[in-house]
Enzyme design. Structure first.
Site, PDB file in Angstrom:
ATOM      1  CB  SER A 181      78.931 -58.438 -20.755  1.00  0.00           C
ATOM      2  OG  SER A 181      78.695 -59.214 -21.980  1.00  0.00           O
TER       3      SER A 181
ATOM      4  CE1 TYR B 119      77.384 -53.801 -23.295  1.00  0.00           C
ATOM      5  CE2 TYR B 119      77.911 -55.945 -24.308  1.00  0.00           C
ATOM      6  CZ  TYR B 119      77.259 -55.173 -23.310  1.00  0.00           C
ATOM      7  OH  TYR B 119      76.538 -56.071 -22.088  1.00  0.00           O
TER       8      TYR B 119
ATOM      9  CE  LYS C 242      78.493 -53.921 -19.927  1.00  0.00           C
ATOM     10  NZ  LYS C 242      77.836 -53.218 -18.806  1.00  0.00           N
TER      11      LYS C 242
ATOM     12  NE  ARG D 246      76.407 -65.068 -28.298  1.00  0.00           N
ATOM     13  CZ  ARG D 246      77.180 -65.198 -29.461  1.00  0.00           C
ATOM     14  NH1 ARG D 246      77.274 -66.629 -29.634  1.00  0.00           N
ATOM     15  NH2 ARG D 246      77.477 -64.467 -30.391  1.00  0.00           N
TER      16      ARG D 246
END
Length: 340
Positions: free
Chosen positions: A124, A149, A153, A231
């Site tokens: 990610s 999270y 990764k 994003r």
């Protein structure tokens, strides 16, 4: 046919990747514990491809079950590993849940498949945190993660890199992708989160169809043109095709080392308010939204430099934001008419 294991294969990105692997001539085996997906996706996959895929309901945290599966499937030569918890906000609230699931699953896979294997990891852009400059390249500093999270990764990439360095038979590509949205052109598979969606676009579609209340735009005071976070959104079908390109690069021995990483995105950023506008313009629906405070764990903006993946993987994103919104809406309408 080359046999590829897709963990998390009934999930959102996993199911689309199963379709693209099948279209590319691979034999696909699916492994999933169904914690954030639905067994009916197998029927949808059959409707799209005409194929009933080999499905195994296994929790990757169960080391004995994973070991038994690996021993019984000695002809699997490649793994695409999606199975992990992925909600940023939930990871802040329940960090141990994320560390346990995301690390145990990966380690059990690597321990059990201790033979020659091509491994594509679902990483990610969160590994970059808030980058110093944009667009962010693969050479950018990996900063302290903004959420548990994101930390899973980062550490998972370290586990894979360090393991590959001392395991010649393990070849790894980590795909650092940005924000997947949209659905298959048939509207038979798409994003189907259990409970309230943590991601923007499924919340938008569920709100538009009357399943959810107003949309909250988290933050209006970011240093961006319209004050909302930015994003890099990528269509899930383009993303799925990137995984096929990665598997091909590995099996054809075209890698420069036995651990590589690639950004997978469009190279362009869109703000939350721009996404809302694109949905309204594409579908003709009017959204009800309000502005709330910033959300813990979110960064201001990020979008990727995808030159490396374009040149070395021979892959490029082709579907634009309008197609992302259109297909997501068609999927939502399909789900309403054909509830799972």
């Amino acid at each position: 046919m080359t046999k590829i294991l897709v963990t998390g294969g009934t999930g959102y990105i996993g199911s689309h990747t199963v379709v693209e692997l099948h279209n590319a001539g691979y034999e696909v085996v699916i492994l999933d514990n169904l914690s954030n997906s639905n067994i009916k996706i197998l029927t949808q996959l059959h409707a799209i491809t005409g194929k009933w895929f080999n499905f195994n309901e296994i929790d990757l945290q169960d080391q004995d079950a994973v070991q038994k599966f690996a021993e019984e499937n000695g002809d699997i030569t490649g793994i695409i590993h999606f199975a992990a918890y992925k909600a940023v906000g939930e990871s802040v609230e329940q960090p141990l849940k994320y560390y346990k699931n995301n690390f145990y699953g990966l380690i059990n896979l690597l321990t059990s498949f201790n033979r020659k294997i091509d491994f594509v990891f679902s990483s990610s852009c969160t590994v970059y945190g808030q980058p110093d400059s944009l667009p962010v390249t693969e050479l950018a500093q990996v900063k302290k993660a903004e959420s548990p999270y994101g930390n899973t990764k980062q550490i998972a990439e370290e586990i894979l890199s360090e393991t590959a360095a001392v395991t010649p038979e393990l070849n790894v590509i980590a795909l650092r992708y940005f924000n997947p949205v949209g659905a298959h052109e048939t509207a038979l598979i798409g994003e189907l989160p259990n409970g309230v969606p943590a991601n923007l676009v499924p919340f938008i579609t569920q709100s538009a169809i009357g399943k959810r209340g107003p949309i909250t735009v988290y933050g209006s005071d970011y240093e961006t043109p319209d004050g909302s976070a930015i994003r890099d959104y990528i269509h899930v079908v383009d993303l799925a095709k990137a995984h096929v390109a990665a598997i091909k690069r590995l099996e054809e021995g075209k890698t420069d080392s036995n651990y590589e990483m690639f950004n997978i995105g469009t190279g362009k950023g869109s703000s939350v308010l721009e996404i809302i506008s694109a949905f309204e313009n594409t579908t003709g629906e009017t959204l009800n939204y309000n502005v709330g405070p910033r959300r813990i764990g979110d960064i201001v903006q990020i979008y990727g430099d995808v030159k490396k993946s374009n040149e070395q993987l021979g892959w490029t994103a082709k579907l634009d934001i309008n197609e992302m919104m259109r297909s997501a809406w068609e999927w939502e309408k399909y789900i309403k008419a054909n509830p799972f």
